[in-house]
Scaffold this motif. Structure first.
Motif, PDB file in Angstrom:
ATOM      1  N   PRO A 115     -55.230  90.381 -13.574  1.00 38.34           N
ATOM      2  CA  PRO A 115     -54.836  91.389 -11.805  1.00 38.34           C
ATOM      3  C   PRO A 115     -54.100  92.436 -12.175  1.00 38.34           C
ATOM      4  O   PRO A 115     -53.350  92.187 -13.467  1.00 38.34           O
ATOM      5  N   ASP A 116     -53.921  93.819 -11.666  1.00 39.94           N
ATOM      6  CA  ASP A 116     -52.788  94.686 -12.154  1.00 39.94           C
ATOM      7  C   ASP A 116     -51.300  94.881 -11.426  1.00 39.94           C
ATOM      8  O   ASP A 116     -50.696  94.928 -12.474  1.00 39.94           O
ATOM      9  N   GLU A 117     -51.258  93.781 -10.173  1.00 37.86           N
ATOM     10  CA  GLU A 117     -50.255  92.960 -10.384  1.00 37.86           C
ATOM     11  C   GLU A 117     -49.222  92.302 -11.394  1.00 37.86           C
ATOM     12  O   GLU A 117     -48.120  92.447 -11.736  1.00 37.86           O
ATOM     13  N   CYS A 118     -50.565  91.431 -11.824  1.00 36.70           N
ATOM     14  CA  CYS A 118     -49.865  90.601 -13.088  1.00 36.70           C
ATOM     15  C   CYS A 118     -49.402  91.294 -14.335  1.00 36.70           C
ATOM     16  O   CYS A 118     -48.459  90.882 -15.015  1.00 36.70           O
ATOM     17  N   LEU A 119     -50.320  92.153 -14.356  1.00 38.88           N
ATOM     18  CA  LEU A 119     -49.729  93.300 -16.098  1.00 38.88           C
ATOM     19  C   LEU A 119     -48.561  93.978 -15.546  1.00 38.88           C
ATOM     20  O   LEU A 119     -47.828  93.777 -16.250  1.00 38.88           O
ATOM     21  N   HIS A 120     -48.130  94.529 -14.129  1.00 40.00           N
ATOM     22  CA  HIS A 120     -46.865  94.993 -14.718  1.00 40.00           C
ATOM     23  C   HIS A 120     -45.732  94.306 -14.193  1.00 40.00           C
ATOM     24  O   HIS A 120     -45.172  94.509 -14.882  1.00 40.00           O
TER      25      HIS A 120
END
Length: 533
Positions: A115-120
């Motif tokens: 997910p985007d949060e994990c990528l960040h």
């Protein structure tokens, strides 16, 4: 402040690289102004982007020049020393801005599992542990690379937090030819090798725990019993230990914070039975772990947190720097050992080659002597054979000379015959040229005579025309007077005219001229003469 810039250099590079439109490693100043203004706003500095217009005389900058500008014009305005909490907040804000700039490069990947949060979170961890290195081909172009052992450390923590078993040998065999990973390659490795079958909530929890460990310097988390200050009873809390503080919550969700215990280098830890006594500047806090093993782990973690509380650098960054330094030491030692082994190998090889060379030299001397004797015998045999060959050659030369003389005589005879034939041809040619010239002279004389005759014919034609006119006049006069008197007779007709006519006939017959009209004319003239007579 140089420390803050050093900590956020990798994330700034990712934002800088995403703004580059080509592979030259340069970005136009108009784009860098926006990025600089955002960074300055986060640091409560305004207008720091205006100096870019006058910085250097180019329309674009490479990353080295842009970093120097940030150091001199932006980060130099900050205090020389910042608290660890404030430093961590600045890092998080700048990382978030840089992620907003460059995340478009990593959100449209296939397959897209994280997910985007994990990528960040992974982006921040990558930037914290990565190293900025110049490209091998172009020194002005840089790239952020995460060393293979650091990738293994992050992957190991993720796999173990997900309840899996870490296989170090499989990882080493997979990455043996890859000394460093870029962020896109790092994500591909995690998604395809370790996170392909993990549910999204579990994945988010594991990545968040990883981020708290590396980004927030969480040394340890767990349940402890804490004795109250007013009510001396033990209550269980969820503790989160960091180098500067120890926060405790009602449960492991970490949503309801119950308090914070500040740590500094003056704090110290003591144990007694199954109790842990944390001495701070304010008071002594009594903690009770569940077992002996947990007590030892918490005591060790508290001592690490207290020792790191007075440093201006984060705990994980300190560990990463130690690992980096150890890798450099190991690489230097490995190079030194390789050099020693190489030198020993070269020396042994040299000795071996010297021994082999000596043996070969002795063998070559023996072979050389045998060859010399054989060579002398061969030379003697060759000399004898050469004398025989010389005699044969002399006889062959004599025969060849005789044949050459015979051929020479034949050639001389052929040359004489050719000379005679050439002289005959020349004489025939001269005779032909003389005849040709004679014919040309005759032709010229005939043409001249023809022109004379043509002129005489024209003169006679005029006289003949005059005679016709005279006859016509006489006939006309006789018709008017109706006198049958004969004006002229046969004797009066010009004799030279008749002679001329015969002459013309003969000439035209000779030169094959058109005689038929002439004959017709003469015939008419004779008929007329007869009729008149």
């Amino acid at each position: 402040m140089a420390t803050l810039l050093k900590n956020v250099t990798n994330s700034i590079w990712h934002a800088f690289n995403s703004l580059s439109t080509d592979n030259s490693g340069n970005v136009v100043k108009s784009k860098l102004k926006v990025l600089t203004a955002n960074i300055g706003t986060l640091l409560d500095l305004y207008g720091v982007e205006k100096g870019l217009e006058h910085y250097r005389s180019t329309t674009s900058l490479n990353f080295y020049h842009y970093k120097y500008y940030l150091l001199k014009e932006v980060f130099s305005s900050l205090p020389d020393t910042l608290s660890l909490i404030l430093l961590r907040e600045y890092e998080a804000s700048i990382d978030e801005v840089c992620w907003l700039v460059c995340k478009r490069l990593y959100l449209n990947r296939e397959p897209h599992i994280l997910p985007d949060e994990c990528l960040h979170y992974l982006f921040r961890v990558f930037c914290m542990l990565g190293e900025l290195q110049p490209c091998a081909t172009q020194q002005d172009i840089f790239q952020v690379v995460l060393e293979r052992s650091e990738v293994g450390l992050v992957s190991c923590q993720l796999v173990t937090s997900l309840g899996g078993d870490w296989d170090q040998e499989a990882y080493d065999s997979l990455t043996v030819n890859t000394p460093g990973f870029r962020f896109s390659t790092f994500l591909t490795l995690l998604e395809t090798k370790y996170l392909s079958d993990v549910e999204e909530p579990v994945l988010i929890e594991a990545v968040t725990a990883l981020a708290s460990t590396f980004l927030c310097d969480v040394i340890k988390k767990g349940n402890l019993m804490k004795k109250g200050y007013l009510l001396p009873t033990l209550r269980e809390y969820w503790f989160v230990l960091q180098p500067t503080q120890m926060a405790y919550y009602k449960n492991m969700d970490e949503k309801e914070q119950c308090g914070i215990i500040n740590l500094d280098p003056n704090c110290w830890v003591d144990t007694s039975a199954n109790r842990i006594y944390l001495h701070t500047n304010e008071r002594c806090i009594e903690l009770a772990p569940h077992d002996h093993r947990s007590r030892l782990q918490w005591v060790s973690s508290l001592q690490i947190a207290i020792s790191q509380s007075g440093r201006g650098q984060g705990y994980q960054r300190t560990l990463a720097a130690r690992r980096r330094k150890q890798r450099q030491i190991d690489e230097a030692e490995s190079r030194r050992k390789s050099s020693i082994i190489h030198d020993m190998g070269v020396q042994l090889q040299a000795e071996k080659m010297a021994r082999v060379a000596a043996e070969l030299e002795a063998q070559e001397l023996k072979v050389a002597q045998e060859k010399q004797v054989t060579h002398l015998e061969a030379l003697l045999e060759e000399e004898i054979q050469a004398k025989r060959d010389e005699e044969i050659v002399r006889s062959l030369q004599a025969r060849v000379l005789r044949e050459e003389w015979e051929k020479r005589e034949e050639l001389e005879q052929l040359q004489e015959e050719q000379r005679l034939l050439l002289e005959q041809e020349r004489e025939k040619r001269k005779e032909f040229e003389a005849k040709q010239k004679e014919k040309e002279n005759k032709l010229l004389a005939a043409e001249a005579r023809l022109r004379e005759l043509e002129e005489e014919r024209q003169r006679l034609d005029k006289e003949l025309q005059k005679a016709r006119d005279r006859i016509y006049y006489v006939e006309h006069t006789m018709t008017q007077h109706s006198t049958p008197k004969v004006l002229w007779d046969q004797a009066t007709f010009p004799l030279h005219v008749i002679l001329y006519i015969l002459k013309v006939i003969v000439i035209e017959l000779i030169f094959d001229l058109c005689i038929i009209p002439r004959i017709m004319f003469i015939f008419d003239l004779i008929v007329l003469v007869v009729l008149k007579s």
